[in-house]
Design an enzyme around this catalytic site. Structure first.
Site, mmCIF file in Angstrom:
data_model
loop_
_atom_site.group_PDB
_atom_site.id
_atom_site.type_symbol
_atom_site.label_atom_id
_atom_site.label_comp_id
_atom_site.label_asym_id
_atom_site.label_seq_id
_atom_site.Cartn_x
_atom_site.Cartn_y
_atom_site.Cartn_z
ATOM 1 N N CYS A 251 -2.067 12.645 -0.944
ATOM 2 C CA CYS A 251 -1.790 12.108 0.387
ATOM 3 C C CYS A 251 -2.314 13.074 1.460
ATOM 4 O O CYS A 251 -1.986 14.267 1.446
ATOM 5 C CB CYS A 251 -0.271 11.960 0.518
ATOM 6 S SG CYS A 251 0.322 11.420 2.105
ATOM 7 N N ASN A 252 -3.110 12.554 2.388
ATOM 8 C CA ASN A 252 -3.628 13.408 3.459
ATOM 9 C C ASN A 252 -2.526 13.948 4.358
ATOM 10 O O ASN A 252 -2.540 15.108 4.750
ATOM 11 C CB ASN A 252 -4.625 12.619 4.314
ATOM 12 C CG ASN A 252 -6.035 12.764 3.802
ATOM 13 O OD1 ASN A 252 -6.701 13.755 4.071
ATOM 14 N ND2 ASN A 252 -6.484 11.802 3.021
ATOM 15 N N THR A 253 -1.565 13.079 4.696
ATOM 16 C CA THR A 253 -0.509 13.510 5.613
ATOM 17 C C THR A 253 0.323 14.628 4.973
ATOM 18 O O THR A 253 0.644 15.629 5.615
ATOM 19 C CB THR A 253 0.391 12.313 5.991
ATOM 20 O OG1 THR A 253 -0.445 11.244 6.448
ATOM 21 C CG2 THR A 253 1.378 12.680 7.069
ATOM 22 N N GLU B 272 -1.533 -2.286 3.611
ATOM 23 C CA GLU B 272 -0.286 -2.515 2.852
ATOM 24 C C GLU B 272 0.076 -4.002 2.830
ATOM 25 O O GLU B 272 0.662 -4.490 1.884
ATOM 26 C CB GLU B 272 0.871 -1.727 3.473
ATOM 27 C CG GLU B 272 0.726 -0.231 3.323
ATOM 28 C CD GLU B 272 1.556 0.357 2.198
ATOM 29 O OE1 GLU B 272 2.626 -0.183 1.909
ATOM 30 O OE2 GLU B 272 1.120 1.374 1.622
ATOM 31 N N TYR C 281 4.492 8.161 5.609
ATOM 32 C CA TYR C 281 4.654 9.552 6.029
ATOM 33 C C TYR C 281 3.879 9.810 7.332
ATOM 34 O O TYR C 281 4.182 10.732 8.065
ATOM 35 C CB TYR C 281 4.091 10.498 4.965
ATOM 36 C CG TYR C 281 4.998 10.771 3.768
ATOM 37 C CD1 TYR C 281 6.056 9.926 3.428
ATOM 38 C CD2 TYR C 281 4.775 11.891 2.981
ATOM 39 C CE1 TYR C 281 6.849 10.194 2.333
ATOM 40 C CE2 TYR C 281 5.580 12.177 1.879
ATOM 41 C CZ TYR C 281 6.607 11.324 1.554
ATOM 42 O OH TYR C 281 7.397 11.598 0.470
ATOM 43 N N GLY C 282 2.856 8.972 7.562
ATOM 44 C CA GLY C 282 1.886 9.237 8.627
ATOM 45 C C GLY C 282 2.464 9.304 10.028
ATOM 46 O O GLY C 282 1.866 9.887 10.925
ATOM 47 N N CYS D 76 -7.688 9.252 4.834
ATOM 48 C CA CYS D 76 -6.394 8.656 4.520
ATOM 49 C C CYS D 76 -6.587 7.845 3.241
ATOM 50 O O CYS D 76 -7.616 7.176 3.070
ATOM 51 C CB CYS D 76 -5.943 7.765 5.668
ATOM 52 S SG CYS D 76 -4.480 6.793 5.261
ATOM 53 N N THR D 77 -5.583 7.911 2.388
ATOM 54 C CA THR D 77 -5.678 7.272 1.072
ATOM 55 C C THR D 77 -5.978 5.778 1.134
ATOM 56 O O THR D 77 -6.572 5.227 0.217
ATOM 57 C CB THR D 77 -4.330 7.430 0.349
ATOM 58 O OG1 THR D 77 -3.288 7.008 1.241
ATOM 59 C CG2 THR D 77 -4.115 8.854 -0.085
ATOM 60 N N HIS D 78 -5.553 5.131 2.224
ATOM 61 C CA HIS D 78 -5.686 3.666 2.298
ATOM 62 C C HIS D 78 -7.061 3.200 2.769
ATOM 63 O O HIS D 78 -7.435 2.050 2.550
ATOM 64 C CB HIS D 78 -4.645 3.090 3.259
ATOM 65 C CG HIS D 78 -3.248 3.093 2.730
ATOM 66 N ND1 HIS D 78 -2.637 4.229 2.285
ATOM 67 C CD2 HIS D 78 -2.359 2.083 2.574
ATOM 68 C CE1 HIS D 78 -1.405 3.927 1.884
ATOM 69 N NE2 HIS D 78 -1.218 2.632 2.045
ATOM 70 N N ASP E 250 1.840 10.904 -3.956
ATOM 71 C CA ASP E 250 1.481 10.264 -2.685
ATOM 72 C C ASP E 250 2.735 9.639 -2.078
ATOM 73 O O ASP E 250 3.726 9.391 -2.774
ATOM 74 C CB ASP E 250 0.414 9.180 -2.883
ATOM 75 C CG ASP E 250 0.013 8.539 -1.553
ATOM 76 O OD1 ASP E 250 -0.387 9.286 -0.632
ATOM 77 O OD2 ASP E 250 0.126 7.308 -1.408
ATOM 78 N N SER E 251 2.665 9.341 -0.779
ATOM 79 C CA SER E 251 3.786 8.698 -0.097
ATOM 80 C C SER E 251 4.015 7.278 -0.623
ATOM 81 O O SER E 251 5.068 6.701 -0.388
ATOM 82 C CB SER E 251 3.521 8.666 1.409
ATOM 83 O OG SER E 251 2.281 8.027 1.661
#
Ligand code: DGL
Length: 274
Positions: free
Chosen positions: A71-73, A156, A40-41, A190-192, A8-9
């Site tokens: 990571c989706n991006t 974050e 990365y997004g 998205c991971t978040h 992942d980023s």
């Protein structure tokens, strides 16, 4: 044989890894977060591809035969090129899989109205990957997208319970639902975003289903390994998990528990350009 690589980023992929480790506890894993170069997004296709490829090659050099782009991006912007251009140069069975396909191939089982919303980073939205992939499996489904560039920084910075988070969640949910009043399923792509789930739920009208991806990706991976014994045989199974970050391990360890649900002890990994 080697561990399964989870890339992942940054921290976000830990929300996906957590579910994978629950469903497949016997396997060995190396988690790599490119925290030195997150996010990365908001980055270009070329940059996301270059960063992702570097990290995938790093995981290969650490013995991984199978790498999951959590990571989706990265899945949206780098996976296809890696699969079609870079992996063909390898003569063995090394594989890289992403998170978009497992989600889009089952989305049709959730929506009744055949109208689905995708909430993701600008990079994922602009790639149109979800629209293209959903269309392959379910051409009768219409996909509406909303980029939520403020959501990753809110998570974050641990602002998930702040008035700011409520403001930006409300804004983006409303924008998405303004595109169609018939959306009955929203993918938090998205991971978040799973960390914002309680607020998103609170600000989304009842009757709309919110889908997070961790358990979907985990189930799909288990299914994939049961169908591909040749790949499963390349995965070592001693229940060992290792964590690496391209940034400071101290900072990583402090925040990781928020995403992973338990404390981790990461090591530093230097990637050429990070
Ligand atoms: N991991 C990214 C994703 O799932 C979010 C964080 C970033 O922008 O790098 O799209």
């Amino acid at each position: 044989m080697g561990p399964i690589g989870i890339f992942d980023s940054g921290y976000g992929g830990l929300t996906v890894f957590k579910e994978i480790a629950k469903v497949l506890p016997a396997y060995d894993y190396i988690y790599l977060g490119d925290n030195a170069r997150v996010p990365y997004g908001t980055r270009s296709f070329e940059t996301v591809y270059m960063y992702t490829l570097e990290c995938v090659e790093q995981l290969f050099s650490m013995g991984c035969q199978l790498v999951i782009l959590a990571c989706n991006t990265a899945s949206a912007k780098a996976l296809r090129t890696i699969q079609q251009k870079d992996l063909v140069a390898y003569t063995d069975t090394r594989k890289v899989l992403g998170v978009i396909r497992p989600t889009t191939e089952i989305i049709g089982h959730y929506t009744k109205t055949r109208q689905v919303g995708i909430m993701a980073t600008s990079g994922t939205v602009n790639s149109h990957s979800y629209i293209l992939e959903v269309n392959k499996f379910f051409p009768d489904i219409t996909v509406y997208q909303e980029a939520c560039p403020m959501w990753v920084p809110l998570v974050e910075n641990n602002e998930i319970n702040s008035p700011g988070a409520r403001y930006f969640v409300k804004q983006h949910v409303q924008r998405l639902l303004n595109l169609s009043s018939n959306i009955d399923t929203i993918v938090l792509a998205c991971t978040h975003y799973p960390l914002l789930l309680p607020i998103i739920q609170n600000l989304t009208p009842e009757g709309i289903r919110l889908l997070t991806q961790g358990h979907i990706v985990a189930k799909s991976l288990a299914d994939y390994l049961s169908r591909h014994s040749e790949i499963d045989l390349t995965c070592s199974k001693n229940g060992i998990k290792e964590f690496y970050t391209t940034e400071s391990p101290k900072a990583f360890n402090q925040k990781a528990a928020l995403f992973y649900g338990e404390r981790v002890s990461a090591k530093h990994l230097k990637i050429t350009n990070s």
